[in-house]
Design a protein around this motif. Structure first.
Motif, PDB file in Angstrom:
ATOM      1  N   ILE A  35       0.963  -1.003   0.099  1.00  0.00           N
ATOM      2  CA  ILE A  35       0.056  -0.055   0.094  1.00  0.00           C
ATOM      3  C   ILE A  35       0.873   1.364   0.075  1.00  0.00           C
ATOM      4  O   ILE A  35       0.648   2.325  -0.619  1.00  0.00           O
ATOM      5  CB  ILE A  35      -1.274   0.191   1.291  1.00  0.00           C
ATOM      6  CG1 ILE A  35      -2.025  -1.116   1.126  1.00  0.00           C
ATOM      7  CG2 ILE A  35      -1.448   1.433   1.422  1.00  0.00           C
ATOM      8  CD1 ILE A  35      -2.515  -1.390   2.449  1.00  0.00           C
ATOM      9  N   ASP A  36       2.026   1.272   0.847  1.00  0.00           N
ATOM     10  CA  ASP A  36       2.752   2.487   0.830  1.00  0.00           C
ATOM     11  C   ASP A  36       3.452   2.460  -0.387  1.00  0.00           C
ATOM     12  O   ASP A  36       3.910   3.773  -0.849  1.00  0.00           O
ATOM     13  CB  ASP A  36       3.634   2.300   2.071  1.00  0.00           C
ATOM     14  CG  ASP A  36       3.121   2.626   3.470  1.00  0.00           C
ATOM     15  OD1 ASP A  36       1.850   2.959   3.352  1.00  0.00           O
ATOM     16  OD2 ASP A  36       3.794   2.458   4.454  1.00  0.00           O
ATOM     17  N   VAL A  37       3.968   1.666  -1.080  1.00  0.00           N
ATOM     18  CA  VAL A  37       4.837   1.636  -2.416  1.00  0.00           C
ATOM     19  C   VAL A  37       4.004   2.161  -3.420  1.00  0.00           C
ATOM     20  O   VAL A  37       4.206   3.014  -4.117  1.00  0.00           O
ATOM     21  CB  VAL A  37       5.384   0.481  -2.534  1.00  0.00           C
ATOM     22  CG1 VAL A  37       5.897   0.164  -4.011  1.00  0.00           C
ATOM     23  CG2 VAL A  37       6.390   0.016  -1.573  1.00  0.00           C
ATOM     24  N   ILE A  38       2.782   1.786  -3.480  1.00  0.00           N
ATOM     25  CA  ILE A  38       1.439   2.338  -4.395  1.00  0.00           C
ATOM     26  C   ILE A  38       1.606   3.889  -4.260  1.00  0.00           C
ATOM     27  O   ILE A  38       1.726   4.632  -5.287  1.00  0.00           O
ATOM     28  CB  ILE A  38       0.314   1.653  -4.276  1.00  0.00           C
ATOM     29  CG1 ILE A  38       0.485   0.187  -4.653  1.00  0.00           C
ATOM     30  CG2 ILE A  38      -0.666   2.318  -5.073  1.00  0.00           C
ATOM     31  CD1 ILE A  38      -0.811  -0.568  -4.722  1.00  0.00           C
ATOM     32  N   ALA A  39       1.404   4.288  -3.056  1.00  0.00           N
ATOM     33  CA  ALA A  39       1.185   5.679  -2.553  1.00  0.00           C
ATOM     34  C   ALA A  39       2.449   6.383  -3.002  1.00  0.00           C
ATOM     35  O   ALA A  39       2.165   7.655  -3.824  1.00  0.00           O
ATOM     36  CB  ALA A  39       0.977   5.969  -1.182  1.00  0.00           C
ATOM     37  N   VAL A  40       3.724   5.791  -2.846  1.00  0.00           N
ATOM     38  CA  VAL A  40       5.005   6.500  -3.171  1.00  0.00           C
ATOM     39  C   VAL A  40       4.794   6.772  -4.549  1.00  0.00           C
ATOM     40  O   VAL A  40       5.095   7.747  -5.228  1.00  0.00           O
ATOM     41  CB  VAL A  40       6.033   5.816  -2.808  1.00  0.00           C
ATOM     42  CG1 VAL A  40       7.500   6.572  -3.368  1.00  0.00           C
ATOM     43  CG2 VAL A  40       6.240   5.946  -1.194  1.00  0.00           C
ATOM     44  N   PHE A  41       4.621   5.562  -5.365  1.00  0.00           N
ATOM     45  CA  PHE A  41       4.581   5.390  -6.857  1.00  0.00           C
ATOM     46  C   PHE A  41       3.851   6.675  -7.591  1.00  0.00           C
ATOM     47  O   PHE A  41       4.034   7.512  -8.568  1.00  0.00           O
ATOM     48  CB  PHE A  41       4.462   4.180  -7.328  1.00  0.00           C
ATOM     49  CG  PHE A  41       4.094   4.059  -8.755  1.00  0.00           C
ATOM     50  CD1 PHE A  41       5.279   3.346  -9.443  1.00  0.00           C
ATOM     51  CD2 PHE A  41       3.047   4.280  -9.502  1.00  0.00           C
ATOM     52  CE1 PHE A  41       5.440   3.135 -10.698  1.00  0.00           C
ATOM     53  CE2 PHE A  41       2.754   3.830 -10.911  1.00  0.00           C
ATOM     54  CZ  PHE A  41       3.907   3.503 -11.560  1.00  0.00           C
ATOM     55  N   ALA A  42       2.528   6.596  -7.073  1.00  0.00           N
ATOM     56  CA  ALA A  42       1.496   7.405  -7.553  1.00  0.00           C
ATOM     57  C   ALA A  42       1.890   9.156  -7.269  1.00  0.00           C
ATOM     58  O   ALA A  42       1.735   9.971  -7.986  1.00  0.00           O
ATOM     59  CB  ALA A  42       0.085   7.260  -7.066  1.00  0.00           C
ATOM     60  N   THR A  43       2.372   9.330  -6.093  1.00  0.00           N
ATOM     61  CA  THR A  43       2.847  10.656  -5.724  1.00  0.00           C
ATOM     62  C   THR A  43       4.044  10.999  -6.616  1.00  0.00           C
ATOM     63  O   THR A  43       4.226  12.249  -7.190  1.00  0.00           O
ATOM     64  CB  THR A  43       3.217  10.839  -4.219  1.00  0.00           C
ATOM     65  OG1 THR A  43       2.054  10.233  -3.433  1.00  0.00           O
ATOM     66  CG2 THR A  43       3.700  12.148  -3.905  1.00  0.00           C
ATOM     67  N   LEU A  44       5.014  10.343  -6.669  1.00  0.00           N
ATOM     68  CA  LEU A  44       6.257  10.697  -7.052  1.00  0.00           C
ATOM     69  C   LEU A  44       6.224  10.769  -8.616  1.00  0.00           C
ATOM     70  O   LEU A  44       6.365  12.045  -9.404  1.00  0.00           O
ATOM     71  CB  LEU A  44       7.583   9.992  -6.695  1.00  0.00           C
ATOM     72  CG  LEU A  44       8.624  10.484  -7.403  1.00  0.00           C
ATOM     73  CD1 LEU A  44       9.448  11.331  -6.515  1.00  0.00           C
ATOM     74  CD2 LEU A  44       9.789   9.344  -7.667  1.00  0.00           C
ATOM     75  N   PHE A  45       5.537   9.980  -9.200  1.00  0.00           N
ATOM     76  CA  PHE A  45       5.274   9.952 -10.688  1.00  0.00           C
ATOM     77  C   PHE A  45       4.292  11.136 -11.090  1.00  0.00           C
ATOM     78  O   PHE A  45       4.372  11.713 -12.200  1.00  0.00           O
ATOM     79  CB  PHE A  45       4.848   8.919 -11.351  1.00  0.00           C
ATOM     80  CG  PHE A  45       6.223   7.848 -11.631  1.00  0.00           C
ATOM     81  CD1 PHE A  45       7.358   8.438 -12.158  1.00  0.00           C
ATOM     82  CD2 PHE A  45       6.204   6.662 -11.406  1.00  0.00           C
ATOM     83  CE1 PHE A  45       8.594   7.661 -12.168  1.00  0.00           C
ATOM     84  CE2 PHE A  45       7.532   5.710 -11.551  1.00  0.00           C
ATOM     85  CZ  PHE A  45       8.621   6.382 -11.936  1.00  0.00           C
ATOM     86  N   GLY A  46       3.166  11.300 -10.375  1.00  0.00           N
ATOM     87  CA  GLY A  46       2.358  12.444 -10.353  1.00  0.00           C
ATOM     88  C   GLY A  46       2.936  13.707 -10.328  1.00  0.00           C
ATOM     89  O   GLY A  46       2.823  14.240 -11.148  1.00  0.00           O
ATOM     90  N   LEU A  47       3.872  13.851  -9.169  1.00  0.00           N
ATOM     91  CA  LEU A  47       4.487  15.151  -9.472  1.00  0.00           C
ATOM     92  C   LEU A  47       5.497  15.315 -10.285  1.00  0.00           C
ATOM     93  O   LEU A  47       5.518  16.434 -10.952  1.00  0.00           O
ATOM     94  CB  LEU A  47       5.107  15.137  -7.918  1.00  0.00           C
ATOM     95  CG  LEU A  47       4.479  15.478  -6.600  1.00  0.00           C
ATOM     96  CD1 LEU A  47       5.193  15.260  -5.460  1.00  0.00           C
ATOM     97  CD2 LEU A  47       3.881  16.999  -6.871  1.00  0.00           C
ATOM     98  N   ALA A  48       6.300  14.292 -10.622  1.00  0.00           N
ATOM     99  CA  ALA A  48       7.325  14.443 -11.752  1.00  0.00           C
ATOM    100  C   ALA A  48       7.005  14.839 -13.008  1.00  0.00           C
ATOM    101  O   ALA A  48       7.400  15.695 -13.698  1.00  0.00           O
ATOM    102  CB  ALA A  48       8.395  13.308 -11.606  1.00  0.00           C
ATOM    103  N   THR A  49       5.798  13.960 -13.653  1.00  0.00           N
ATOM    104  CA  THR A  49       5.412  14.376 -14.780  1.00  0.00           C
ATOM    105  C   THR A  49       4.526  15.627 -14.821  1.00  0.00           C
ATOM    106  O   THR A  49       4.763  16.187 -15.912  1.00  0.00           O
ATOM    107  CB  THR A  49       4.413  13.107 -15.104  1.00  0.00           C
ATOM    108  OG1 THR A  49       3.307  12.792 -14.125  1.00  0.00           O
ATOM    109  CG2 THR A  49       5.084  11.720 -15.293  1.00  0.00           C
TER     110      THR A  49
END
Lengths: 139, 550
Positions: B244-258
């Motif tokens: 769950i935490d990894v999915i949250a990091v994934f969505a946040t980081l790629f959402g922000l970076a893109t």
């Protein structure tokens, strides 16, 4: 010469500040000074405590424990912050005034190149207060 | 948690948060799975598994996207399209549940519960708190869509419906309003407000409230997995929680970076339009570096002195721009429009949010479902940040500030900016606004008002600072998740994430694949919708076990 010593502590890393604690105890005995142990805790649950109140209670217990070590009067000051990593220095500086401390004894690390851009907490305190600061480095 | 457990807590000497609250009894010590110490001359304190796996997955996705662009680009994009088209009912239905739960709670006695315990004091003033939650929530999007979305829905509604092979081919919301100008404006504004109103804020409110409740009142770490405690129990500390935490990091980081990368492209178009600055790679890279450096300064100064001050500056400037548009634009039209469009929103919100049997599939799948996936994929970041700054508020106060007030502000913003643009097109015959590309429509609209150059400069400045406030609060959130919920981890960690965001944005900007990876971040909206549904259950269960205030 000194009447009140402020000792910033981190209950999660007591082993790392042992030298600073002994130094402050020796100075307290020598000058018969009161020691105020201060800590900054997070609003969110952390390693030491799950609520700021639990942290405060542990800090009080810690201060009384230290009183038994050096025999001088102790007090504790627990401050709650939403972002301790960033707010620590400012909160220590405010506490110096609030408790009327005339000496700060705190642990710090060995000097390193990174200090130029990210000064240590001790570095910041020493350069931003009028009272005496004793920075205790690891052996 | 039952009263029995509460008594147990008291007897073991763990004081409850300020005043009564229902701490969860767990043996888990926050940070127990962390790797702490000195690595490469830097202090670190990280959750071993969450940090490592997030890092590896992020690295793998960036490398694959850069190396196999032609292969994975269409794959990522079609995953996103498949999800938003085939599971539109899931996104639309889910978002409706989130709004109903958030809205419904306001009127129940459960909303008397105070985050952090009955006597907790708020960490931030109303102004600072609200500025932060609004800037993190949607600041940047309002700048881009404030003009272009109302114009777009107005245009498609005017165009009416068209059918081909039994399916609608037009992009108009609901049944459109062919040729009826007033009805088309009203429907277009209602559709825009729908995408920026109760639903996105309901999504944020659910995540933020669940995290705040389980952290401040239940004593669990401030990280996504804590919300699953009522269902998974102690298992949340193991692999289910890591995932769950990894999915949250994934969505946040790629959402922000893109969005940083794509936003830099749009901002350079604006800079080129205004000042004739060439919109090449160099400008974009310099812009990202600039934004990252300011964000680094802000995360170093922390939530109080960094993020809060920047958010307040931004809200002040955005308020100034809004006030200017209201005064210099068609003031009366905006004043009456505010109530008219609000009413139109209220009338149309139920058909617009209907998840099944829709005829306007282009609109409901291409706009609504896309938006909902987008807001949901941002929700761990925004929700967690809102949670962190909301200690000391009651649940009712929290929901009014996170759900109702932002919705009203969105209505005003869209009415002022969109209404002015539509007025320019229909009443003043200024076609330049509707003819311009989405990136510059805001500037076109402003240039038709007095002091166009000054307000456009203010607008582009706002765009850039809104990016900084997303980047800095995002870095704090990712750092807290990858540190196992500790918010007092060493400073270099938060700086690391701010730098990584900028670096990924630059790599993808130069190497290509920004849109592909953004599609992947949006796809994370699917598993996160499941997470949010669990969060709804957990909020209610968690609130019911809180001691009732007298």
């Amino acid at each position: 010469m000194f009447k009140k010593i402020l000792v910033p502590v981190d209950l999660a890393h007591i082993e790392a500040i042992q030298r600073a604690l002994s130094t402050s105890a020796d100075l307290a005995r020598h000058y018969e000074a009161e020691v105020c142990y201060m800590a900054v805790t997070t609003s969110t649950p952390g390693t030491v405590a799950r609520t700021p109140e639990e942290y405060e209670q542990k800090l009080e217990a810690f201060a009384s424990g230290q009183e038994a070590v050096h025999g001088q009067k102790t007090s504790s000051r627990c401050i709650n912050s939403p972002d301790p990593t960033a707010d620590l220095d400012g909160l220590i500086l405010k506490s110096i005034e609030a408790v009327g401390a005339d000496l700060v004894v705190m642990a710090t690390h060995l000097p390193r190149h990174l200090d130029a851009v990210m000064p240590s907490h001790g570095d910041r305190i020493a350069s931003h207060t009028d009272v005496s600061v004793f920075l205790v480095r690891p052996a | 948690m039952s009263d029995e457990n509460l008594d147990e807590q008291k007897s073991t000497g763990v004081p409850a948060p300020e005043g009564p609250s229902g701490l969860i009894d767990t043996d888990y010590v926050i940070g127990q799975d962390n790797i702490a110490g000195n690595r490469f001359g830097l202090e670190v304190d990280l959750h071993g598994k969450v940090f490592t796996f997030s890092g590896l997955i992020i690295l793998a996705f960036v490398i694959i996207t850069l190396a196999l662009q032609n292969e994975v680009g269409p794959l990522f994009e079609s995953t996103r399209v498949w999800l938003t088209q085939n599971l539109d009912w899931f996104f639309l239905g889910g978002a409706n549940i989130f709004v109903l739960v958030a809205l419904g709670l306001i009127f129940t006695p459960l909303a008397n519960v105070r985050l952090g315990g009955a006597n907790a004091k708020p960490d931030f003033s109303y102004a600072g708190w609200f500025a932060m939650l609004f800037a993190a929530g949607m600041g940047i999007g309002l700048m881009y869509f404030g003009v272009s979305e109302p114009l777009s829905h107005f245009g498609s509604s005017m165009g009416g419906t068209s059918m081909e092979g039994g399916a609608r081919t037009d992009w108009a919301p609901l049944g459109a309003a062919a040729g009826d100008q007033d009805a088309a404006i009203s429907l277009g504004m209602a559709a825009t407000i729908f995408h920026w109103g109760l639903h996105p804020w309901g999504i944020y409110a659910v995540v933020a409230l669940s995290l705040a409740l389980f952290s401040f009142n239940k004593g669990l770490p401030l990280t996504m997995r804590s919300v699953f405690y009522p269902i998974l129990g102690e298992r949340v500390w193991g692999w289910p929680g890591h995932v769950i935490d990894v999915i949250a990091v994934f969505a946040t980081l790629f959402g922000l970076a893109t969005s940083l990368g794509l936003g830099a492209q749009q901002a350079t178009v604006g800079l080129g339009y205004l000042f004739g600055i060439p919109s090449g790679d160099t400008t974009m890279v310099l812009l990202i570096i600039g934004i990252t450096i300011i964000a680094l300064g802000s995360v170093t100064l922390g939530v109080d002195k960094g993020v809060q001050r920047l958010s307040q500056l931004n809200m002040g400037l955005a308020g100034l721009l809004l006030l200017f548009v209201i005064v210099a634009g068609p003031t009366l039209l905006i004043a009456t429009g505010f109530f008219e469009y609000l009413l139109s929103y209220a009338k149309n919100v139920i058909p617009l949010s209907n998840p099944i049997g829709r005829e306007d599939t282009n609109f409901s799948q291409g706009w609504t479902s896309f938006y909902w996936a987008w807001w949901i994929s941002w929700s761990p970041f925004v929700g967690m940040f809102i949670a962190r700054v909301s200690r000391g508020r009651t649940v009712r106060e929290f929901l009014i500030a996170v759900l109702l007030i932002p919705t009203l502000i969105s209505v005003l913003w869209m009415t002022a900016l969109g209404g002015t643009a539509i007025d320019q097109v229909v009443n003043k015959g200024l076609e330049s606004v509707s003819g311009a590309s989405g990136d510059v429509q805001l500037f076109e609209m402003l240039s038709n008002l007095p002091l166009g150059m000054i307000t456009s400069t203010l607008a582009i400045f706002l765009v850039i600072v809104f990016f900084v406030t997303s980047s800095d609060s995002g870095s704090l959130v990712i750092d807290a998740i990858t540190a196992g919920g500790k918010v007092d981890s060493p400073k270099p960690q938060r700086m690391f994430w701010a730098i990584i965001e900028g670096a990924i944005a630059i790599a993808l900007l130069l190497g290509g694949g920004l849109s592909a990876l953004q599609a992947m971040a949006l796809s994370a909206g699917f598993p996160l919708t499941l997470v949010l549904l669990v969060a709804c259950y957990s909020i209610i269960k968690g609130l019911m076990s809180e001691p009732r205030a007298a």
